[in-house]
Structure formats: structure tokens, C-alpha cells
Design an enzyme around this catalytic site. Sequence first.
Site, PDB file in Angstrom:
ATOM      1  CB  SER A  10      -0.950  -0.045   1.199  1.00  0.00           C
ATOM      2  OG  SER A  10      -1.940   0.971   1.074  1.00  0.00           O
ATOM      3  CG  HIS A  37      -4.435  -1.332   0.004  1.00  0.00           C
ATOM      4  ND1 HIS A  37      -4.043  -1.160   1.307  1.00  0.00           N
ATOM      5  CD2 HIS A  37      -4.756  -2.647  -0.117  1.00  0.00           C
ATOM      6  CE1 HIS A  37      -4.118  -2.319   1.951  1.00  0.00           C
ATOM      7  NE2 HIS A  37      -4.538  -3.234   1.102  1.00  0.00           N
ATOM      8  CG  ASP A 128      -5.051  -6.082   3.150  1.00  0.00           C
ATOM      9  OD1 ASP A 128      -5.612  -7.145   3.484  1.00  0.00           O
ATOM     10  OD2 ASP A 128      -4.892  -5.733   1.961  1.00  0.00           O
TER      11      ASP A 128
END
Length: 195
Positions: A10, A37, A128
Site C-alpha cells: 500500500s 490498495h 491488511d
Amino acid sequence: MSAIITLAASAGGLEPLQRIVAAVPIPCRASIFIVMHVGAHDSVLPLILQASTRLPVSHATHDSPIEPSRIYVAPPDRHMRLRDGRIHLDRGPKVHFARPAADPLFISAAEAYGTRVVGVVLSGGDGDGAEGLRIIKEHGGLSLVQHPVEASSPGMPLAAFGADDPDACLPVAQIAERVAALCAEDASLVPAPGA
């Protein structure tokens, strides 16, 4: 049997991803899957990564067969899952406020491919990838985390440590070496940590 290499990133993860794909040898026996992401926004991530490698890089397409020597990127607003030798895309609920998210990819890969799976968590915020990495390790796969001190956004690496003890915490240069080695060999059994 080829390795299934799954990478999650990310914020701050683009440069690590570029370094890792640049290290992948030709030919590559592994299949590589990347979740970053990007939300529902248009993404040029495959084009950016393609500049760093001679392997074909593309957004994954639903129900396409998994092939070695390819890099698949989760498309915007779709979770990417693996099963029955194919890629499945869906708009299921967001995971850790993200779609695409790493956990659906990691968990499905672990359940389908067990010891052949390598999970890598790179720079990013939130948590995540942590649960998915734990499941990969539980199924006998290899779990790698970018060293939080090196990550520009250490939330995802730190969450991976909180969920379970990864097999290795490494700087990106060493993760790239590890991935390159797995791509160059028959990975019917993922090398043991420290091998």
C-alpha cells in the site's frame, strides 16, 4: 510444480514492488500476484511495473488460467482470489477498508496451493495481509515481511508481526533475492526459512 508468489503493498510500496519484479529472472517458473490498495480508481500499476521487468504484467481477468512467468495485478475495486488453477475476481465486501485487499488473495492461495505459496507483506498502513500471511504459514507456505524500519509506512509489516511470527523480516533487497531464487527453481516445496 511452480511457486505461487503473492505480494501485498500500500502506501510506500511501489518502489519495493519495482525492485522485486526487476529481480525476477527470465524464464520464471513462478506465477506472481500483486495486490496494491488502489481502490476503485483507475490504475496504471501494470504499466509502471512493466518498465522494471521483461515478464508480462497485466491486470488479472476473471476466470483466466494461472500461468507461470506472468505477473498478475489485482484490478481496481476487485478482490483477486485463486482456486482450481484459475483467477477469480469479485466485488465482495472491503477487507481492512480496501478492495482489492491482500487477505482474500493470501488466504485463497494458501488454501489452494499450500506449501507452494510465498506471501510477502510490504510497506503500507493498516493491517491488511497480516491474517492472510498467518494462514499461508499455517498451510506450510513461506511468510516474508519487509523490515518495518525500512518501510516508509510500517503499519502492514508491524501488523503481520502482531498476527504471527513471519518466517523472515528482511530488507527489500533480500526479499527480491529470495523471490528471484524461487522463480528460478522447481518450487514444489517452498524452501525452509533460512535456507
